[in-house]
Design a protein around this motif. Structure first.
Motif, PDB file in Angstrom:
ATOM      1  N   LEU A 130      44.010  38.773  39.854  1.00  0.00           N
ATOM      2  CA  LEU A 130      44.443  38.541  38.322  1.00  0.00           C
ATOM      3  C   LEU A 130      45.530  39.347  38.195  1.00  0.00           C
ATOM      4  CD1 LEU A 130      40.891  38.555  37.242  1.00  0.00           C
ATOM      5  CD2 LEU A 130      42.749  36.989  36.312  1.00  0.00           C
ATOM      6  N   ILE A 160      39.110  33.287  39.990  1.00  0.00           N
ATOM      7  CA  ILE A 160      38.826  34.746  39.742  1.00  0.00           C
ATOM      8  C   ILE A 160      37.480  35.204  40.355  1.00  0.00           C
ATOM      9  CG2 ILE A 160      40.091  34.653  37.593  1.00  0.00           C
ATOM     10  CD1 ILE A 160      37.142  34.799  36.258  1.00  0.00           C
ATOM     11  N   SER A 180      39.041  41.272  35.862  1.00  0.00           N
ATOM     12  CA  SER A 180      39.006  41.523  37.279  1.00  0.00           C
ATOM     13  C   SER A 180      37.967  42.045  37.900  1.00  0.00           C
ATOM     14  CB  SER A 180      40.265  42.167  37.888  1.00  0.00           C
ATOM     15  OG  SER A 180      40.323  42.609  39.175  1.00  0.00           O
ATOM     16  N   ASP A 207      46.682  33.219  34.334  1.00  0.00           N
ATOM     17  CA  ASP A 207      45.432  32.000  34.731  1.00  0.00           C
ATOM     18  C   ASP A 207      44.574  31.399  33.679  1.00  0.00           C
ATOM     19  OD1 ASP A 207      42.663  33.467  34.845  1.00  0.00           O
ATOM     20  OD2 ASP A 207      44.574  34.931  34.866  1.00  0.00           O
ATOM     21  N   SER A 235      42.186  33.807  31.966  1.00  0.00           N
ATOM     22  CA  SER A 235      42.919  34.765  31.153  1.00  0.00           C
ATOM     23  C   SER A 235      43.335  34.131  29.799  1.00  0.00           C
ATOM     24  CB  SER A 235      44.129  35.368  31.890  1.00  0.00           C
ATOM     25  OG  SER A 235      43.602  36.296  32.926  1.00  0.00           O
TER      26      SER A 235
END
Length: 632
Positions: free
Chosen positions: A353, A346, A368, A418, A421
């Motif tokens: 993202l 990230i 993000s 991900d 997240s």
């Protein structure tokens, strides 16, 4: 009857011959299949695997009808042959495993007659595999151009292509060349890995190479990585191996670094070595790309970043956080490695993202934007969750702790996102919902207060909304359009660029320009493309920015000056789907007056799409009267 017919060896031939007649006789009347132009190709395979045999029969008949139209043996009032052919190639692209002998035992138990393999082979024999391969390869390259962080589905499709190409006669051509590039990027991007020998054999091979051979391997890996955004497991293991060599420096070539990245690497060589050791493995290869782009962005030169990453490498996750990661990604990799690898991704790819299949665009946008604009803050938030399984934020000076809050829009942790997240979104979602609750009773849209508090100080404090929150009707729309131009368009704002990403809200429409819902995005910049057209470049957290919003409003992700992860639209088209934006009220007046014809043109686009029925001067029922203060 159709169900019994398709179970027979020659049943598909008979159904194909009769499909057009069955359609005209009303077989699909009153069902979703009665409008083939609105069908979704990704659902066909699932429906064929349903336990409801009626649904299976109708889906099979529908596909045979489409095949008849595609091959000229049938007609349909709302579908021409090219559209039917394109739909079928997409269906096949989503179901490659069924006609190349890669079905699971569960698939066989659900489908003892092998209907799906037989049906898909029947279709491909009549429209050709080249079209399927071309469609799939084109779609994969389109997705990869956006450089998503989550590439699992793409890798799965490439694996299916590899199996398909090894078991089918495919002539050389552009489709084959594009497919070969994708397959080689994952399974054999260099001389020593070309035949996909396995990690142990590969490591044995490179141990005997001289410096010239090692450099060739390094350059081959980095070229494939930066060309596709994909990282081979061989690349990850090569990086780990080469990082331990002290007599030659192949790291810049292995990572494909430019001057900024090389400078970052030289300054932070020890930290980079530790990140490689703790984040990169054959199970987390994409961390290599994240690390390379993190170095290229120069993120490590910000004073808090290096110690924050060192802190994360020394931390042990609290059990609930570790369990969420294992639920989402399995137990093959320790949770701390997964989270560190995700963190590198990230920080290196903040615009890659996606929210997954979750109604959490606000949280995805926040992660993000922090990664893009405020990376030390996202590391701070990751630390909080890692150690306490909670996040503490403030709203107008008052603390909000996620551990004290009920669930938000997301009922649980996302499992198709991900690692960062998966860890952060459940907490951010709760906090965002609580901030909204604390605005209840205030006049106007709550995003006016929530967005600056949730995202950061750099969010402009004035919030403009195109609709009345209480009624959903357009509210002073010409002033809204004028103000956006005077805030963001270089010709009307004195040439001021966008400095920090700004949250905004769009009214999403489908390919028929019908209102779907409200959605959170971030405006990144406004610039001219190579044709001299001013475009708005923005981040859309919904996994794929390339969408058709109807009325010839088609979001571009490449070919018009987009950087990886950006979507873009011509300025007027973007404004026609915009309903909320932020502006700084404390700015010198450099605003130019907007010609009325520009406002009229944009208003016409809006009224022909999401704003149908929202004009107070129009008669009739308002369409899509959902609350614009709640973004999905």
């Amino acid at each position: 009857m159709i169900g019994r017919l398709i179970a027979q060896p020659d049943g598909l031939h008979y159904l194909f011959d009769a499909a057009n007649r069955l359609d005209k006789a009303g077989l699909f009347a009153g069902s979703d299949w009665d409008m083939p132009e609105a069908l979704l190709p990704q659902l066909a395979g699932q429906t064929l695997g349903s336990e409801d045999r009626t649904l299976v029969a109708l889906e099979a008949a529908s596909l045979m009808r489409l095949l008849a139209v595609a091959t000229g043996q049938g007609t349909h009032r709302n579908l021409h042959a090219d559209a039917a052919r394109h739909f079928l190639t997409q269906v096949l692209a989503h179901n490659l495993r069924f006609f190349f002998a890669t079905v699971s035992e569960a698939d066989r138990q659900k489908d003892p007659t092998d209907l799906r393999p037989r049906l898909f082979r029947f279709i491909v024999e009549r429209i050709g595999f080249g079209d399927v391969l071309g469609t799939l390869v084109e779609e994969i390259w389109r997705i990869l151009e956006q450089r998503p962080v989550q590439v699992g589905p793409v890798k799965e499709m490439i694996m299916q292509i590899s199996l398909a190409m090894s078991g089918a006669e495919i002539e050389a051509g552009q489709e084959r060349i594009g497919a070969d590039r994708l397959v080689s990027a994952l399974f054999g991007p260099t001389t020593a890995s070309m035949d996909d020998p396995g990690i142990d054999v590969f490591l044995e091979r490179i141990s005997h190479l001289d410096d010239t051979g090692l450099q060739r391997e390094a350059l081959g890996f980095s070229r494939a990585m930066h060309d596709t955004g994909l990282v081979s497991a061989y690349h990850a293991e090569f990086l780990r191996w080469i990082a331990q060599k002290v007599d030659a420096d192949f790291l810049p070539d292995t990572l494909g670094l430019g001057p900024t990245g090389v400078d970052s690497l030289r300054r932070w060589r020890g930290l980079v070595a530790d990140l490689i050791e703790n984040a990169v493995s054959a199970h987390t290869p994409q961390a290599v790309y994240g690390l390379a782009l993190l170095l290229e962005r120069g993120v490590l030169h910000a004073p808090p970043i290096a110690p924050a990453l060192q802190r994360q490498m020394r931390s042990t996750l609290t059990p609930p956080v570790a369990e969420r990661l294992q639920l989402a990604f399995g137990g093959a990799v320790e949770p701390e490695r997964l989270l560190l690898a995700g963190t590198l991704n990230i920080l290196g790819q903040p615009l890659g993202l996606g929210q997954g299949a979750n109604p959490t665009c606000q949280s995805a946008r926040a992660i993000s934007m922090w990664s893009f604009n405020d990376p030390d803050y996202v590391l701070h938030v990751i630390r909080q969750v890692s150690e306490t399984d909670s996040i503490l934020m403030h709203f107008e000076g008052h603390p909000i702790n996620s551990k004290d809050l009920p669930a938000g829009l997301a009922l649980g942790a996302p499992i198709d996102a991900d690692p960062v997240s998966v860890v952060l979104v459940p907490h951010l979602d709760k906090i965002y919902a609580e901030m909204g609750r604390r605005c209840v009773g205030r006049e106007g849209d709550p995003h006016r207060w929530v967005n600056p508090e949730f995202h950061g100080w750099w969010v402009a404090r004035e919030c403009l909304v195109a609709v009345d929150v209480a009624t959903g009707m357009l509210n002073e729309y010409d002033a809204f359009v004028s103000r956006f131009h005077q805030s963001y368009h270089p010709r009307y704002n004195g040439g001021r660029p966008v400095i920090h990403p700004q949250p905004a809200g769009i009214a999403v429409t489908d390919s028929s320009a019908r209102f779907v819902g409200w959605h959170a995005i971030a405006i990144l910049r406004v610039d001219e493309d190579q044709h001299g057209t001013f475009r708005v470049y923005f981040f859309n957290p919904n996994n794929d920015s390339g969408q058709d919003w109807g009325g010839d409003v088609i979001v571009s992700t490449s070919g018009h000056g987009e950087r990886h992860g950006e979507g873009s639209l011509p300025f007027d088209q973007f404004v026609s789907r915009l309903y909320l934006f932020h502006d700084d009220p404390n700015t010198a007046d450099h605003q130019a007056e907007l010609p009325p014809e520009i406002i009229e043109g944009i208003e016409a686009l809006a009224l022909a799409s999401w704003a149908v029925g929202r004009n107070a001067q129009e008669a009739g029922q308002m369409v899509g009267a959902s609350d614009p203060s709640t973004l999905s």
